[in-house]
Design a protein around this motif. Structure first.
Motif, short mmCIF file in Angstrom:
data_model
loop_
_atom_site.label_atom_id
_atom_site.label_comp_id
_atom_site.label_asym_id
_atom_site.label_seq_id
_atom_site.Cartn_x
_atom_site.Cartn_y
_atom_site.Cartn_z
N THR A 127 0.85 -1.19 0.00
CA THR A 127 0.00 0.00 0.00
C THR A 127 0.89 1.24 0.00
OG1 THR A 127 -0.10 0.18 2.40
CG2 THR A 127 -1.78 -1.20 1.33
N HIS A 128 0.30 2.37 -0.32
CA HIS A 128 1.05 3.62 -0.31
C HIS A 128 1.58 3.90 1.10
CE1 HIS A 128 2.26 7.57 -1.59
NE2 HIS A 128 1.61 8.11 -0.59
N GLU A 129 0.78 3.58 2.10
CA GLU A 129 1.20 3.80 3.49
C GLU A 129 2.41 2.95 3.86
OE1 GLU A 129 -2.02 3.20 2.61
OE2 GLU A 129 -2.69 5.27 2.84
N GLN A 130 2.45 1.71 3.37
CA GLN A 130 3.61 0.84 3.65
C GLN A 130 4.87 1.39 3.00
OE1 GLN A 130 1.68 -2.70 2.15
NE2 GLN A 130 1.84 -3.66 4.18
N VAL A 131 4.74 1.89 1.80
CA VAL A 131 5.90 2.48 1.11
C VAL A 131 6.43 3.65 1.92
CG1 VAL A 131 6.66 3.69 -0.96
CG2 VAL A 131 5.16 1.70 -1.16
N LEU A 132 5.52 4.49 2.42
CA LEU A 132 5.94 5.63 3.22
C LEU A 132 6.54 5.19 4.55
CD1 LEU A 132 2.96 8.07 2.62
CD2 LEU A 132 5.21 8.10 1.54
N ASP A 133 5.91 4.22 5.22
CA ASP A 133 6.40 3.73 6.51
C ASP A 133 7.81 3.18 6.43
OD1 ASP A 133 4.02 4.43 7.71
OD2 ASP A 133 3.22 2.38 7.76
#
Length: 58
Positions: free
Chosen positions: A16-22
């Motif tokens: 997910t986009h959030e995982q990439v950012l995290d």
């Protein structure tokens, strides 16, 4: 240094986009991705088409 077989099996996953950012992962080279996709579908590319595609994938 001895070579190991740690990369003998590689599996692609979808993040997910959030995982990439995290995980602070680098952004993919969208231009190369778009060019590959267009080449496989024989789609002519213009600079404006590339910009629109990059903006949508954001």
């Amino acid at each position: 240094m001895a070579r190991t077989d740690c990369w003998s099996h590689v599996e692609r996953v979808l993040l997910t986009h959030e995982q990439v950012l995290d995980y602070e992962l680098p952004a993919p080279d969208l231009t190369a991705e778009v060019k590959r996709a267009a080449a496989s579908w024989h789609i002519p590319l213009t600079r404006s088409a590339l910009r629109r595609r990059a903006a949508v994938r954001g």
